[in-house]
Design an enzyme around this catalytic site. Sequence first.
Site, mmCIF file in Angstrom:
data_model
loop_
_atom_site.group_PDB
_atom_site.id
_atom_site.type_symbol
_atom_site.label_atom_id
_atom_site.label_comp_id
_atom_site.label_asym_id
_atom_site.label_seq_id
_atom_site.Cartn_x
_atom_site.Cartn_y
_atom_site.Cartn_z
ATOM 1 C CG ASP A 213 40.113 31.254 43.067
ATOM 2 O OD1 ASP A 213 40.154 32.396 43.568
ATOM 3 O OD2 ASP A 213 40.558 30.258 43.651
ATOM 4 C CB SER A 214 44.143 33.567 42.707
ATOM 5 O OG SER A 214 43.679 32.954 43.895
ATOM 6 C CB CYS B 124 39.651 35.461 43.357
ATOM 7 S SG CYS B 124 41.117 35.975 44.238
ATOM 8 C CD GLU C 214 45.820 26.793 44.838
ATOM 9 O OE1 GLU C 214 46.298 26.251 43.831
ATOM 10 O OE2 GLU C 214 44.660 27.236 44.887
ATOM 11 C CB CYS D 277 40.003 33.622 51.241
ATOM 12 S SG CYS D 277 41.178 32.751 50.190
ATOM 13 C CG HIS E 54 42.077 29.020 48.166
ATOM 14 N ND1 HIS E 54 41.883 30.071 47.303
ATOM 15 C CD2 HIS E 54 42.973 28.195 47.568
ATOM 16 C CE1 HIS E 54 42.645 29.889 46.227
ATOM 17 N NE2 HIS E 54 43.322 28.761 46.369
HETATM 18 N N1 DGL Z 1 41.444 33.255 45.880
HETATM 19 C C1 DGL Z 1 41.943 34.252 46.803
HETATM 20 C C2 DGL Z 1 40.835 34.999 47.501
HETATM 21 O O1 DGL Z 1 39.682 34.618 47.460
HETATM 22 C C3 DGL Z 1 42.868 33.683 47.815
HETATM 23 C C4 DGL Z 1 44.059 32.944 47.297
HETATM 24 C C5 DGL Z 1 45.215 33.811 46.881
HETATM 25 O O2 DGL Z 1 45.882 34.423 47.713
HETATM 26 O O3 DGL Z 1 45.422 33.836 45.670
HETATM 27 O O4 DGL Z 1 41.102 36.011 48.103
#
Ligand code: DGL
Length: 271
Positions: free
Chosen positions: A7-8, A71, A155, A185, A187
């Site tokens: 994930d990001s 992500c 975050e 997303c 998150h």
């Molecule tokens: N993890 C990203 C997603 O699922 C969202 C968070 C980000 O903007 O990095 O789209």
Amino acid sequence: MNIGTFDSGLGGLVITRALIEAMPEYNFCYLGDTARVPYGNRSKETVYNYTKNCIDYLFKKKNCKLIIIACNTATFAALRRLQQEYLPQNFPDRRILGVIVPTIEEIINKNYSSVGLLATQGTVSSDVYGIELRKRKDDIKLYSYPAPLLVPLIENNADEFAEPIIESYVKKFVGSDIQAIILGCTHYPHYKTQIGQIAMKVLGRKVDIISQDEFVPQSLKNYLSRHPEIERDLSKDSSYSFEITDINDSYIAQAKSMFKDESITVEKVDI
Ligand code: DGL
């Protein structure tokens, strides 16, 4: 060999927890790119390059056979290109999966005719959900809105500020006939209960919350049963690692909270 989840940032820990709960015998290696989060407002090319960099690390250094890109932004920006260009050239016998197709399948299975989507700016602008949904059901209505502020709240361990922000996003669906809201997303499942409650208050009726941690594990199990050639290479030592690309006390605290386990060890890696 291991299953990688990427994930990001830290949001993917929710889905990783669900995967480990559903399939505890496998080995999982989590990588969160906390040094470069958020991805959601970056260009497609940049998200592709960041994602390729992380995937490369998981294949080369963590011996992953299969990687789940948890992500949504990275799934829309990088998955197909990685599958078509990177894998055949570098690791033809390994696999990368995303979270968007399982979500589309969930919506089709539930037979909704009108759904809302909250996601990052990148995911909403790409219309990836609309395109994929209409391939399977051309009369489905989709109302998509970016909800970018939820990512920094999560975050930064700042849940106490979430309510008015969630409310302002959910209000966008007032006047629509949506039956469900897709949390598009990684998150957002962190706020699943709150989003459901606020939707009830704001829309005056119950809508379903489509949360990827609830069906991606079953989708992975189905995939592995259809692909014994992948499954047989996966080790079953119940070994789990959690790595991020930047670390501080707040990231560690938030990672433990997202994973709902104070005992996990989170380590910084250079990728
Ligand atoms: N993890 C990203 C997603 O699922 C969202 C968070 C980000 O903007 O990095 O789209």
